[in-house]
Design a protein around this motif. Structure first.
Motif, PDB file in Angstrom:
ATOM      1  N   ASP A 157       0.804  -1.214   0.000  1.00 30.43           N
ATOM      2  CA  ASP A 157       0.000   0.000   0.000  1.00 30.43           C
ATOM      3  C   ASP A 157       0.841   1.271   0.000  1.00 30.43           C
ATOM      4  O   ASP A 157       0.299   2.370  -0.019  1.00 30.43           O
ATOM      5  N   LYS A 158       2.165   1.122   0.004  1.00 29.56           N
ATOM      6  CA  LYS A 158       3.029   2.297   0.042  1.00 29.56           C
ATOM      7  C   LYS A 158       3.471   2.704  -1.365  1.00 29.56           C
ATOM      8  O   LYS A 158       3.805   1.855  -2.198  1.00 29.56           O
ATOM      9  N   HIS A 185       2.057  -5.026  -7.236  1.00 28.09           N
ATOM     10  CA  HIS A 185       2.335  -3.653  -6.848  1.00 28.09           C
ATOM     11  C   HIS A 185       1.815  -2.654  -7.870  1.00 28.09           C
ATOM     12  O   HIS A 185       1.346  -1.567  -7.506  1.00 28.09           O
ATOM     13  N   ILE A 186       1.911  -2.993  -9.140  1.00 23.88           N
ATOM     14  CA  ILE A 186       1.408  -2.095 -10.177  1.00 23.88           C
ATOM     15  C   ILE A 186      -0.096  -1.911 -10.040  1.00 23.88           C
ATOM     16  O   ILE A 186      -0.620  -0.788 -10.128  1.00 23.88           O
ATOM     17  N   GLN A 191      -4.589   1.660  -8.557  1.00 23.06           N
ATOM     18  CA  GLN A 191      -5.804   1.942  -7.789  1.00 23.06           C
ATOM     19  C   GLN A 191      -5.618   3.165  -6.902  1.00 23.06           C
ATOM     20  O   GLN A 191      -6.584   3.883  -6.616  1.00 23.06           O
ATOM     21  N   ASP A 192      -4.387   3.405  -6.485  1.00 25.99           N
ATOM     22  CA  ASP A 192      -4.108   4.529  -5.597  1.00 25.99           C
ATOM     23  C   ASP A 192      -3.651   5.777  -6.355  1.00 25.99           C
ATOM     24  O   ASP A 192      -3.319   6.791  -5.749  1.00 25.99           O
ATOM     25  N   VAL A 244     -12.506  -1.958 -17.339  1.00 29.93           N
ATOM     26  CA  VAL A 244     -13.344  -1.759 -16.155  1.00 29.93           C
ATOM     27  C   VAL A 244     -12.766  -0.637 -15.290  1.00 29.93           C
ATOM     28  O   VAL A 244     -13.501   0.234 -14.805  1.00 29.93           O
ATOM     29  N   TYR A 245     -11.453  -0.648 -15.104  1.00 26.63           N
ATOM     30  CA  TYR A 245     -10.795   0.417 -14.336  1.00 26.63           C
ATOM     31  C   TYR A 245     -11.136   1.777 -14.938  1.00 26.63           C
ATOM     32  O   TYR A 245     -11.492   2.724 -14.216  1.00 26.63           O
ATOM     33  N   GLY A 246     -11.023   1.891 -16.263  1.00 24.38           N
ATOM     34  CA  GLY A 246     -11.282   3.166 -16.923  1.00 24.38           C
ATOM     35  C   GLY A 246     -12.725   3.620 -16.810  1.00 24.38           C
ATOM     36  O   GLY A 246     -13.004   4.802 -16.588  1.00 24.38           O
ATOM     37  N   LEU A 247     -13.667   2.686 -16.936  1.00 27.58           N
ATOM     38  CA  LEU A 247     -15.087   3.046 -16.868  1.00 27.58           C
ATOM     39  C   LEU A 247     -15.487   3.461 -15.456  1.00 27.58           C
ATOM     40  O   LEU A 247     -16.269   4.390 -15.272  1.00 27.58           O
ATOM     41  N   VAL A 248     -14.959   2.774 -14.463  1.00 32.99           N
ATOM     42  CA  VAL A 248     -15.250   3.149 -13.070  1.00 32.99           C
ATOM     43  C   VAL A 248     -14.673   4.533 -12.782  1.00 32.99           C
ATOM     44  O   VAL A 248     -15.330   5.378 -12.150  1.00 32.99           O
TER      45      VAL A 248
END
Length: 332
Positions: A157-158, A185-186, A191-192, A244-248
């Motif tokens: 998470d870092k 990690h990617i 996501q972050d 899906v990442y892009g649409l969200v």
């Protein structure tokens, strides 16, 4: 006898008063000197600071004045002078700031032994930990460097700043990090929103995987334009994950555009129930926030376990506001 005692008390009182007045005058004079020296330092003039009398060091705000001098003239001052101040005022914001600037100086000049010797260790500062690992490598202590690198890598998470690249390079060379680890990690960094971390980690990937990362970054930057350009590609787990990442992400900013692109995209690929629910949850939640009646039907059609927490919260709010109690129980 009593008269003598009274005279003594009066004289002592007068003496205390005079001392108090003198002290107040001293403080007022010191305050004026401080203001003059501080204003001069802000303007780049150090003469007033250098001319301060020795007793100014007792003034309560003198450390801040000295810090201002050191900070303004940092590049021309010796390490020892800066470190002396930080040692005299440990655990202060002033010392922390000087340590941060000294760390950069030590890294830029490759003074690795000085970094390890004089910069306080802070396990919660990821950038500093990476710099320490680089210093350990440079001072022939690879065992400690790798141990530190492994502990950093375990914190998915870092964010991993560019200073981590040296130790990560060694870890990749020694096969301590797998392709699956890199992607773990990617994904977390994407996501972050840690694009710099993504780019750094992508440099360790094979060419084909690097191409996927670039596609993902392109979708992140402009999903409404890039996703339609992917319609002609062969279906794959990675491609669907990126879409899906892009649409969200797009739904949070332009939910109508996201819905339009989604309606055209969902028939072209074999999205899993979880992927469908992710997009529908994002769009449905935006509809619910705007009190669109269609939100209830759209969100309640999804499997409760697959709906996002945000979608469940908005579904309950919408249902409660319309007395549609039948859909509330599965959502809580």
């Amino acid at each position: 006898m009593k008269l003598a005692m009274i005279k003594t008390v009066i004289l002592l009182g007068i003496g205390s008063l005079c001392a108090g007045l003198a002290q107040a005058q001293d403080v007022a004079a010191q305050r004026l000197l401080f203001q003059q020296a501080y204003s001069a330092l802000q303007a780049g003039d150090v003469a007033a600071f250098n001319a301060l009398p020795e007793d100014m060091r007792q003034y309560s705000l003198y450390p801040w004045l000295e810090y201002t001098f050191l900070n303004k003239n940092f590049d021309s001052l010796a390490d020892s002078q800066l470190l002396s101040f930080a040692k005299r005022y440990p655990n202060t914001l002033m010392a922390d700031e000087l340590h941060t600037k000294l760390t950069k100086r030590f890294v830029d000049k490759e003074q690795w032994a000085d970094l390890l010797a004089f910069i306080p260790n802070n396990p919660d500062d990821t950038a500093l930990q990476c710099q320490r690992s680089q210093a350990l490598l440079a001072t022939n202590n690879p065992t400690a460097a790798l141990a530190l690198g492994k502990s950093l890598w375990a914190k998915v998470d870092k964010a991993l700043p560019l200073s981590c690249k040296a130790i990560l390079t060694v870890m990749h060379e020694q096969k301590l990090i797998s392709l699956e680890d890199d992607w773990l990690h990617i994904r977390a960094a994407m996501q972050d929103g840690q694009v710099s971390t993504v780019n750094m980690l992508a440099s360790f990937l094979p060419a084909n995987d690097q191409a996927w990362v670039q596609t993902w970054l392109n979708v992140r930057a402009n999903p409404a334009t890039v996703i339609p350009g992917l319609w002609g590609q062969a279906d794959s787990d990675m491609l669907r994950e990126i879409i899906v990442y892009g649409l969200v992400r797009l739904a949070d900013k332009q939910y109508k555009t996201s819905d339009s692109v989604w309606q055209q995209t969902k028939a072209k690929f074999k999205f899993t129930p979880a992927q469908i629910a992710a997009v529908e949850s994002a769009i449905g939640a935006q509809l619910a926030m705007r009190r669109d009646p269609s939100a209830i039907g759209r969100l309640s059609a999804l499997e409760p376990r697959l709906r996002s927490d945000t979608a469940n919260q908005w579904l309950v709010r919408m249902a409660a506001s319309t007395n549609n109690w039948a859909v509330i129980a599965p959502a809580v």
